[in-house]
Design a protein around this motif. Structure first.
Motif, short mmCIF file in Angstrom:
data_model
loop_
_atom_site.label_atom_id
_atom_site.label_comp_id
_atom_site.label_asym_id
_atom_site.label_seq_id
_atom_site.Cartn_x
_atom_site.Cartn_y
_atom_site.Cartn_z
N SER A 99 0.74 -1.28 0.20
CA SER A 99 0.28 0.19 -0.62
C SER A 99 1.07 1.34 0.07
O SER A 99 0.22 2.44 -0.15
CB SER A 99 -1.17 0.27 1.50
N TYR A 100 2.17 1.04 0.14
CA TYR A 100 3.25 2.11 -0.25
C TYR A 100 4.34 1.92 -0.52
O TYR A 100 4.79 0.28 0.12
CB TYR A 100 3.55 2.82 2.19
N LEU A 101 5.47 2.71 -0.60
CA LEU A 101 6.58 2.76 -1.17
C LEU A 101 7.19 3.71 -0.78
O LEU A 101 6.97 4.99 -1.84
CB LEU A 101 6.33 2.06 -3.33
N GLU A 102 8.28 3.35 -0.37
CA GLU A 102 9.44 4.45 0.16
C GLU A 102 10.06 4.46 -0.95
O GLU A 102 11.35 3.35 -1.27
CB GLU A 102 10.21 4.31 1.16
N ALA A 103 10.29 6.07 -2.19
CA ALA A 103 10.78 5.43 -3.39
C ALA A 103 12.52 6.09 -3.17
O ALA A 103 12.52 6.72 -1.82
CB ALA A 103 10.21 6.04 -4.36
N HIS A 104 13.47 5.84 -4.23
CA HIS A 104 14.34 6.71 -4.25
C HIS A 104 14.09 8.69 -4.39
O HIS A 104 14.78 8.87 -3.96
CB HIS A 104 15.27 6.16 -5.49
N GLY A 105 13.47 8.47 -5.72
CA GLY A 105 12.72 10.02 -5.66
C GLY A 105 14.00 10.84 -4.84
O GLY A 105 13.93 12.15 -4.90
N THR A 106 14.91 11.35 -6.36
CA THR A 106 15.90 12.01 -6.43
C THR A 106 15.74 13.78 -6.18
O THR A 106 16.06 14.74 -5.98
CB THR A 106 17.23 11.64 -6.49
N GLY A 107 14.78 14.09 -7.13
CA GLY A 107 13.59 14.81 -6.83
C GLY A 107 13.93 15.38 -8.60
O GLY A 107 14.29 16.57 -8.40
N THR A 108 14.21 15.03 -9.65
CA THR A 108 15.24 15.09 -10.88
C THR A 108 13.92 15.26 -12.37
O THR A 108 13.41 13.75 -12.20
CB THR A 108 16.66 14.52 -11.35
N SER A 109 14.01 15.90 -13.24
CA SER A 109 12.70 15.41 -13.77
C SER A 109 13.32 14.60 -14.73
O SER A 109 12.38 13.64 -15.70
CB SER A 109 12.87 16.78 -14.98
N LEU A 110 13.97 13.26 -14.93
CA LEU A 110 14.45 12.34 -14.96
C LEU A 110 14.62 11.32 -15.01
O LEU A 110 14.04 10.63 -15.15
CB LEU A 110 15.93 12.38 -15.77
N GLY A 111 15.31 11.48 -13.84
CA GLY A 111 15.09 10.32 -12.41
C GLY A 111 14.04 9.42 -12.71
O GLY A 111 13.11 8.71 -12.03
N ASP A 112 13.26 10.58 -11.42
CA ASP A 112 11.91 10.70 -10.90
C ASP A 112 10.44 10.10 -12.35
O ASP A 112 10.12 8.52 -11.67
CB ASP A 112 11.23 11.27 -10.52
N PRO A 113 10.19 10.34 -13.20
CA PRO A 113 9.31 9.28 -13.57
C PRO A 113 9.95 8.03 -14.31
O PRO A 113 8.98 7.15 -14.90
CB PRO A 113 9.47 10.48 -15.35
#
Length: 214
Positions: free
Chosen positions: A145-159
């Motif tokens: 139900s929840y996933l803690e992602a890498h999510g660095t805040g970059t317009s390329l990597g996040d998508p």
């Protein structure tokens, strides 16, 4: 200081260092070659050259804010931190009446292979390692139900990361999958980033909270 015995070593796997260390500790506990593990992650910016080089590579967010998975995400924000967790086999922790903050069901490790750039992830590799961890833990992807992602805040990597998550988790779901990243709060702790995310999830479970980002 604690007169600990057994294997003691550092792991350098860049941003996944602390999670690779966690994986190795879990494997050793399962094999019963150790009874307890202290897994840590440390990231300190001790010299200005590190920050200068990140800026030269175009990694730094112009806004100095990490907006993981945000439409206005514009880059990486470095952070500093020191984190350690103690792992034991569940039955040993229960017998000793230790506080149990969470149970690790499964882990997996892989490498992205050849990619087109330093900050470009491989979605197929990301999806495969998540699927392997779920299989290792016997977890149905639809139960997450929840996933803690890498999510660095970059317009390329996040998508790219979202695409990888959809490939292995977005299958016949009855409930939405919430996604978050601790980097929006404390920046990217690099070698300690993985454990930072783990601690965030443990605190979310303790306080019965989850991200509402997605």
């Amino acid at each position: 200081h604690f007169d600990l015995r057994g294997p003691s070593f550092s792991v350098d796997a860049m941003c996944s260092s602390s999670l690779v260390a966690l994986h190795l500790a879990v494997q050793a506990l399962r094999a019963e070659t150790i009874d307890l593990a202290v897994v840590g992650g440390v990231n300190l910016a001790l010299h200005s050259n590190k920050i200068i080089q990140q800026a030269r590579m175009g990694m730094r967010a112009a806004s100095n804010r990490c907006r993981a998975f945000g439409a206005d995400a514009d880059g990486f924000v470095p952070g500093e931190g020191v984190i350690a967790v103690v792992l034991r086999r569940l039955e040993s922790a229960a017998t000793a009446a230790d506080p149990i903050h969470g149970v690790i069901r499964g882990t997996a490790v892989t490498h992205g292979g050849t990619v087109s750039g330093y900050t470009v992830p491989n979605p197929a590799a990301q999806s495969a390692v998540i699927a392997a961890a779920l299989a290792d833990g016997g977890v149905d992807p639809r139960a997450v139900s929840y996933l803690e992602a890498h999510g660095t805040g970059t317009s390329l990597g996040d998508p790219i990361e979202v695409g990888a998550l959809r490939a292995c988790l977005d299958t016949d779901r009855e409930t939405p999958l919430a996604i978050g990243s601790i980097k929006s709060n404390i920046g990217h702790l690099e070698a300690a980033a993985g454990l930072a995310g783990l601690v965030k999830v443990l605190l979310q479970m303790r306080h019965r909270q989850r991200s509402e980002e997605r």
